[in-house]
Design a protein around this motif. Structure first.
Motif, PDB file in Angstrom:
ATOM      1  N   LEU A  31      -7.277  -8.962  53.405  1.00  0.00           N
ATOM      2  CA  LEU A  31      -6.718 -10.144  54.077  1.00  0.00           C
ATOM      3  C   LEU A  31      -7.810 -10.952  54.767  1.00  0.00           C
ATOM      4  N   LEU A  32      -8.791 -10.274  55.342  1.00  0.00           N
ATOM      5  CA  LEU A  32      -9.875 -10.963  56.050  1.00  0.00           C
ATOM      6  C   LEU A  32     -10.972 -11.450  55.105  1.00  0.00           C
ATOM      7  N   LEU A  33     -10.891 -11.063  53.845  1.00  0.00           N
ATOM      8  CA  LEU A  33     -11.892 -11.490  52.865  1.00  0.00           C
ATOM      9  C   LEU A  33     -11.394 -12.601  51.950  1.00  0.00           C
ATOM     10  N   PHE A  34     -10.186 -13.112  52.191  1.00  0.00           N
ATOM     11  CA  PHE A  34      -9.634 -14.135  51.302  1.00  0.00           C
ATOM     12  C   PHE A  34     -10.411 -15.449  51.359  1.00  0.00           C
ATOM     13  N   GLN A  35     -11.275 -15.617  52.342  1.00  0.00           N
ATOM     14  CA  GLN A  35     -12.108 -16.828  52.425  1.00  0.00           C
ATOM     15  C   GLN A  35     -13.536 -16.566  51.936  1.00  0.00           C
ATOM     16  N   ALA A  36     -13.807 -15.370  51.424  1.00  0.00           N
ATOM     17  CA  ALA A  36     -15.173 -15.004  51.024  1.00  0.00           C
ATOM     18  C   ALA A  36     -15.475 -15.431  49.590  1.00  0.00           C
ATOM     19  N   ASN A  37     -15.367 -16.726  49.347  1.00  0.00           N
ATOM     20  CA  ASN A  37     -15.705 -17.290  48.034  1.00  0.00           C
ATOM     21  C   ASN A  37     -17.221 -17.465  47.968  1.00  0.00           C
ATOM     22  N   LEU A  38     -17.899 -16.650  47.177  1.00  0.00           N
ATOM     23  CA  LEU A  38     -19.357 -16.658  47.155  1.00  0.00           C
ATOM     24  C   LEU A  38     -19.928 -17.999  46.713  1.00  0.00           C
ATOM     25  N   ARG A  39     -19.255 -18.662  45.754  1.00  0.00           N
ATOM     26  CA  ARG A  39     -19.748 -19.970  45.296  1.00  0.00           C
ATOM     27  C   ARG A  39     -19.706 -20.987  46.426  1.00  0.00           C
ATOM     28  N   VAL A  93     -11.516 -13.286  44.812  1.00  0.00           N
ATOM     29  CA  VAL A  93     -11.516 -14.516  45.625  1.00  0.00           C
ATOM     30  C   VAL A  93     -12.453 -15.561  45.028  1.00  0.00           C
ATOM     31  N   THR A  94     -13.582 -15.132  44.502  1.00  0.00           N
ATOM     32  CA  THR A  94     -14.543 -16.070  43.913  1.00  0.00           C
ATOM     33  C   THR A  94     -14.039 -16.623  42.581  1.00  0.00           C
ATOM     34  N   ILE A  95     -13.435 -15.780  41.759  1.00  0.00           N
ATOM     35  CA  ILE A  95     -12.949 -16.218  40.438  1.00  0.00           C
ATOM     36  C   ILE A  95     -11.662 -17.045  40.563  1.00  0.00           C
ATOM     37  N   PHE A  96     -10.749 -16.586  41.426  1.00  0.00           N
ATOM     38  CA  PHE A  96      -9.469 -17.290  41.601  1.00  0.00           C
ATOM     39  C   PHE A  96      -9.427 -17.967  42.970  1.00  0.00           C
ATOM     40  N   SER A  97     -10.447 -18.750  43.241  1.00  0.00           N
ATOM     41  CA  SER A  97     -10.643 -19.310  44.582  1.00  0.00           C
ATOM     42  C   SER A  97      -9.487 -20.205  45.030  1.00  0.00           C
ATOM     43  N   LYS A  98      -8.945 -21.028  44.128  1.00  0.00           N
ATOM     44  CA  LYS A  98      -7.867 -21.947  44.529  1.00  0.00           C
ATOM     45  C   LYS A  98      -6.640 -21.182  45.006  1.00  0.00           C
ATOM     46  N   PHE A  99      -6.312 -20.106  44.310  1.00  0.00           N
ATOM     47  CA  PHE A  99      -5.141 -19.311  44.696  1.00  0.00           C
ATOM     48  C   PHE A  99      -5.308 -18.744  46.098  1.00  0.00           C
ATOM     49  N   PHE A 100      -6.453 -18.111  46.363  1.00  0.00           N
ATOM     50  CA  PHE A 100      -6.644 -17.438  47.647  1.00  0.00           C
ATOM     51  C   PHE A 100      -6.862 -18.424  48.791  1.00  0.00           C
TER      52      PHE A 100
END
Length: 404
Positions: free
Chosen positions: A78-86, A278-285
């Protein structure tokens, strides 16, 4: 002698206390200045500690085990849903550099603290690993690594108290740095200079706007909870399979033991799969609202449970040496951050926020930036600090395995 007013089998009463006191701790922290200085984590811990020492609640119960088994793993994704590496790389490249330098300081400090105080601190190897994670991403990593390395409850409670005491002192140092002539002369301070030119900045409105209530729907709650459950289930099962496939023990050598420890560990696998998803499906998360708030609440329940096994005499006995242990880690974090930050021409504000994010996590660093009026640095440090949730678990595990 070990009896308490509430029996260990009174599961609903214990859950009522844990969930309710976590909520009260959050309320007090956000409502009152004294509570925000003490921190909600300490309030949560002290509440449990007092009730245990007065034999109101038991020191061990299945309900507490459930927090370690289910609540902590669910909080991590839950706390990593903003961890989009790109996104972190594209929007916060420069801040990322000084943050990583600062995290190296944490690792160096952990090795020095262990080498210096291993004979005086119980379970020093485990503590070095846990505090490496904690001082790279904050309380989330403390929770994850405490569960992973099975840090004893007494030591965990003392460590939380020492950790927060040291953080309060260190944040005070960071707060006064920009106002000291020495640092103004030695370091580049563009954001402080800009604020001094524009005295009419309205920081209070910025704070209110940044922490305003978010829109949240039933779909957000469903996606947040559902995704977290799926990620935990897949990660732990995959780690279990890999753990069985890669041999470990004294007979197989260092490399296989390390690979088993990294790939066969449920918490590290959970971190890895969540960041990949989160990085691959960034829009969803990124469109899921409320995940960070829900994850933070679950971590506060963990802070309540951490206080359960703490006896007051042992807490008082352990805290001073633990403050010294953690102080060494923070000293090297600070030394390497500001030394190499100056060499690579980072601004003083960037160095302060990077060190803050390492020590206290992204939310404390963002709050620091807001309070100081460094509005352009709020989003970058929040993004980069979120990365600390990821790498902190790896660095903490690495430190522990290397020491072992």
């Amino acid at each position: 002698m070990n009896s308490s007013l509430i029996n260990p089998d009174d599961t609903w009463l214990l859950w009522g206390f844990m969930a309710g006191w976590a909520a009260v701790s959050i309320y007090l922290e956000q409502k009152y200045k004294w509570a925000s200085k003490v921190t909600g984590a300490i309030i949560a811990l002290i509440g449990a500690m007092v009730l245990v020492n007065f034999n109101i609640i038991p020191s061990a119960a299945p309900a507490y085990d459930a927090v370690w088994t289910y609540v902590v793993p669910l909080a991590i994704p839950l706390l990593l849903f903003q961890a989009n590496l790109r996104k972190i790389w594209n929007e916060s490249g420069k801040m990322l550099g000084i943050f990583l330098i600062s995290s190296i300081g944490t690792v160096v400090g952990a090795f020095v603290a262990y080498a210096t105080l291993q004979d005086f601190v119980p379970n020093a190897a485990k503590l070095a690993g846990v505090e490496t994670g904690s001082y790279t991403g904050g309380g989330v990593n403390f929770a994850a690594l405490s569960a992973k390395l099975e840090l004893p409850g007494e030591l965990g409670a003392s460590a939380i108290v020492a950790d927060n005491l040291l953080m309060a002192l260190y944040f005070f140092v960071l707060i006064i740095m920009p106002s000291l002539a020495f640092f103004r002369k030695k370091f580049y301070t563009p954001y402080v200079d800009e604020l001094e030119k524009n005295k009419s900045s309205d920081n209070e409105n910025t704070v209110a706007d940044y922490w305003k209530r978010k829109d949240i729907s039933l779909k957000d709650i469903a996606f947040a909870a559902g995704s977290a459950f799926v990620l935990v289930a897949v990660s732990f099962k995959l780690a279990e399979v890999i753990d069985g496939a890669i041999p470990s023990g004294e007979d197989v050598g260092f490399f296989l033991n390390v690979m088993n420890g990294l790939l066969g560990d449920g918490y590290l696998m959970l971190t890895t799969l969540t960041v990949l998803a989160v990085t691959i499906f960034s829009k969803f998360f990124e469109n899921i609202h409320g995940a960070q708030e829900l994850g933070t609440y679950l971590i506060y329940i963990f802070f309540v449970v951490i206080g359960v096994p703490a006896s007051l005499p042992l807490l008082i006995q352990n805290a001073p040496i633990l403050v010294l242990f953690m102080g060494i880690i923070i000293f090297f974090n600070m030394l390497i951050t500001f030394t190499f930050g100056r060499i690579f021409k980072f601004s003083l504000e960037e160095m302060i926020l990077a060190s803050n994010a390492n020590a206290g996590g992204p939310t404390t660093a963002a709050a620091f930036a807001i309070a100081k009026g460094w509005t352009k640095l709020i989003a970058p440090i929040m993004l980069v600090g979120t990365l600390g949730y990821v790498i902190g678990n790896y660095l903490g595990s690495m430190v522990y395995y290397l020491i072992q």
